[in-house]
Design a protein around this motif. Sequence first.
Motif, short mmCIF file in Angstrom:
data_model
loop_
_atom_site.label_atom_id
_atom_site.label_comp_id
_atom_site.label_asym_id
_atom_site.label_seq_id
_atom_site.Cartn_x
_atom_site.Cartn_y
_atom_site.Cartn_z
N LEU A 29 47.80 34.66 13.87
CA LEU A 29 49.11 34.41 13.27
C LEU A 29 49.06 34.63 11.76
CD1 LEU A 29 51.91 33.68 14.28
CD2 LEU A 29 51.39 31.28 13.81
N ASN A 30 48.03 34.13 11.10
CA ASN A 30 47.87 34.33 9.67
C ASN A 30 47.76 35.81 9.33
OD1 ASN A 30 48.00 31.74 8.48
ND2 ASN A 30 45.92 31.28 9.16
N ARG A 31 47.01 36.55 10.16
CA ARG A 31 46.79 37.97 9.90
C ARG A 31 48.09 38.76 9.96
NH1 ARG A 31 46.08 42.02 13.25
NH2 ARG A 31 45.72 40.64 15.03
N VAL A 32 48.89 38.55 11.02
CA VAL A 32 50.12 39.33 11.16
C VAL A 32 51.16 38.93 10.12
CG1 VAL A 32 49.77 39.93 13.58
CG2 VAL A 32 50.98 37.81 13.00
N PHE A 33 51.16 37.65 9.70
CA PHE A 33 52.10 37.23 8.66
C PHE A 33 51.73 37.85 7.32
CE2 PHE A 33 54.36 34.39 11.34
CZ PHE A 33 55.51 34.04 10.65
N LEU A 34 50.44 37.89 7.01
CA LEU A 34 50.01 38.52 5.76
C LEU A 34 50.33 40.01 5.78
CD1 LEU A 34 46.61 36.68 5.24
CD2 LEU A 34 48.64 36.49 3.79
N GLN A 35 50.26 40.60 6.95
CA GLN A 35 50.56 42.02 7.07
C GLN A 35 52.05 42.31 6.88
OE1 GLN A 35 49.42 43.71 10.85
NE2 GLN A 35 50.56 45.61 10.50
N HIS A 36 52.93 41.51 7.49
CA HIS A 36 54.36 41.79 7.49
C HIS A 36 55.14 41.03 6.42
CE1 HIS A 36 54.51 44.26 11.15
NE2 HIS A 36 53.55 43.48 11.61
N ALA A 37 54.68 39.85 6.04
CA ALA A 37 55.43 39.02 5.08
C ALA A 37 54.70 38.86 3.76
CB ALA A 37 55.70 37.65 5.69
N LYS A 38 53.44 39.32 3.71
CA LYS A 38 52.61 39.15 2.50
C LYS A 38 52.48 37.68 2.11
CE LYS A 38 52.29 43.65 2.03
NZ LYS A 38 53.01 44.03 3.26
N ALA A 39 52.52 36.82 3.11
CA ALA A 39 52.39 35.37 2.89
C ALA A 39 51.94 34.72 4.19
CB ALA A 39 53.72 34.78 2.43
N THR A 40 51.41 33.51 4.10
CA THR A 40 50.99 32.78 5.29
C THR A 40 52.21 32.19 6.00
OG1 THR A 40 50.77 30.66 4.17
CG2 THR A 40 48.85 32.14 4.11
N PRO A 41 52.08 31.80 7.26
CA PRO A 41 53.22 31.16 7.96
C PRO A 41 53.74 29.94 7.22
CG PRO A 41 51.52 31.76 9.53
CD PRO A 41 50.94 32.02 8.17
N GLN A 42 52.85 29.11 6.70
CA GLN A 42 53.31 27.91 6.00
C GLN A 42 54.07 28.25 4.73
OE1 GLN A 42 53.46 24.74 6.85
NE2 GLN A 42 52.58 25.25 8.86
N GLU A 43 53.62 29.28 4.01
CA GLU A 43 54.32 29.69 2.79
C GLU A 43 55.71 30.23 3.12
OE1 GLU A 43 50.47 31.00 0.04
OE2 GLU A 43 51.40 32.45 1.39
N VAL A 44 55.81 31.00 4.18
CA VAL A 44 57.11 31.53 4.61
C VAL A 44 58.02 30.39 5.04
CG1 VAL A 44 58.29 32.88 6.37
CG2 VAL A 44 56.26 33.80 5.24
N PRO B 260 59.39 20.75 9.98
CA PRO B 260 58.35 21.77 9.97
C PRO B 260 57.08 21.25 10.64
CG PRO B 260 58.61 20.79 7.80
CD PRO B 260 59.74 20.28 8.62
N ASP B 261 56.33 22.17 11.20
CA ASP B 261 55.15 21.81 11.99
C ASP B 261 53.92 22.46 11.39
OD1 ASP B 261 53.67 20.73 14.06
OD2 ASP B 261 55.13 21.32 15.59
N THR B 262 52.79 22.24 12.01
CA THR B 262 51.54 22.85 11.54
C THR B 262 51.42 24.27 12.07
OG1 THR B 262 50.30 22.09 13.47
CG2 THR B 262 50.42 20.59 11.57
N THR B 263 50.61 25.06 11.38
CA THR B 263 50.35 26.42 11.86
C THR B 263 49.65 26.38 13.20
OG1 THR B 263 50.16 27.17 9.56
CG2 THR B 263 49.29 28.63 11.26
N GLU B 264 48.79 25.37 13.40
CA GLU B 264 48.07 25.24 14.66
C GLU B 264 49.03 25.08 15.83
OE1 GLU B 264 45.33 24.53 11.41
OE2 GLU B 264 47.31 23.69 11.88
N HIS B 265 50.02 24.19 15.66
CA HIS B 265 50.98 23.97 16.74
C HIS B 265 51.88 25.19 16.94
CE1 HIS B 265 54.35 21.39 18.70
NE2 HIS B 265 53.50 21.85 19.60
N LEU B 266 52.25 25.84 15.85
CA LEU B 266 53.07 27.04 15.93
C LEU B 266 52.33 28.13 16.72
CD1 LEU B 266 55.67 28.54 15.08
CD2 LEU B 266 54.49 29.17 12.96
N ALA B 267 51.05 28.31 16.41
CA ALA B 267 50.25 29.31 17.12
C ALA B 267 50.14 28.95 18.60
CB ALA B 267 48.86 29.41 16.49
N GLU B 268 49.97 27.66 18.87
CA GLU B 268 49.86 27.21 20.26
C GLU B 268 51.14 27.50 21.03
OE1 GLU B 268 49.45 22.94 22.61
OE2 GLU B 268 48.66 23.10 20.57
N MET B 269 52.30 27.29 20.42
CA MET B 269 53.57 27.55 21.08
C MET B 269 53.73 29.04 21.39
SD MET B 269 56.46 25.09 19.33
CE MET B 269 55.98 25.33 17.63
#
Length: 336
Positions: A262-277, A245-254
Amino acid sequence: MEFWTPERPDGQEPDVRFAFILTPAFTILPLAGFADAVRHSSDEADRSRQIFCHWEVLGHDLAPVHSSTGMAITPWKTYAEAGAYDYIVVVGGLIDQLEGVHPDTYEFLRQAHAKGTKLVGLCTGSFALARTGLLNGRRAAIHAHHRPEFMRMFPDVVPVENELYVSEGDILTCPGGTAAIDLAVEILIEHCGRSRGMKGLTALVVDEHRSAHEVGRLPYQDLEECGNWRVEQAIRIMRQKLREPDTTEHLAEMLGSTVRQLNRVFLQHAKATPQEVWRDMRLQHARWRLMNSKRTITQISYECGFSDSSHFSRWFKTKFGETPKRYREQRLAKQR
């Protein structure tokens, strides 16, 4: 038209009787897996006589029913000629072809259910059962790809994506594929005993019988089709990097995105942050490995991206209420 139906020795009543109903464009794999498991449990060796099990194929008429591959199967009997059965197995297929299911089929299923016959839905057979109204207020096993359409069409039925099959007493459902074999074996064990019920697994080159909760479905598969490209691509990357697993920063960069986006759309669709998912995906995969492999807990923790087994155990207990060791012991004990 005559069909080859192996004769049963005089005076020998079967332990369980099945009838198969095929919807237009039905899928062959779940039908073949379920039927072959029944066939192997029905006789000694590979002789295929209907001794301990009985099965027939029914239809509103005797016209051939074409599968999703174009191959066709002709019903053996009409509903008017049907006998007594313990289970009626509805084999579904392409959703856009379900409109072709004859109204007599739904009425036949309602009447059979009212008489105490159990109903089984394989693949999108759950859609056909839902149309009878008999699944209202109940749970039904649905393939993740079909969940949005199922929820839209049948809001009174509870879709279940994370189980190989769901038993609601007198109605059983399964998302299809090889899970149909597991459901068949579960039914056969109940009626024919464990040894005979599992007889077909070796012939079908299946390593072991899986219980309902041992699902191989990929966690968060529905997010791969949520309509937001950032979430869809992120989930695919996460799945490829479960071990690392990687950081949210690197994931967003990719993704050519920002962390905030990235945090905003994950909270909207998954009701959780990328790291939590991401962490939850790894825990779900670890749980599956606990039940479907002989890997040690230390090996599983490493393979699922946790720094050490104690760190993994803490997160696992937080998620599932038990330590990995306890979880594995309890569920393996139930299978014995």
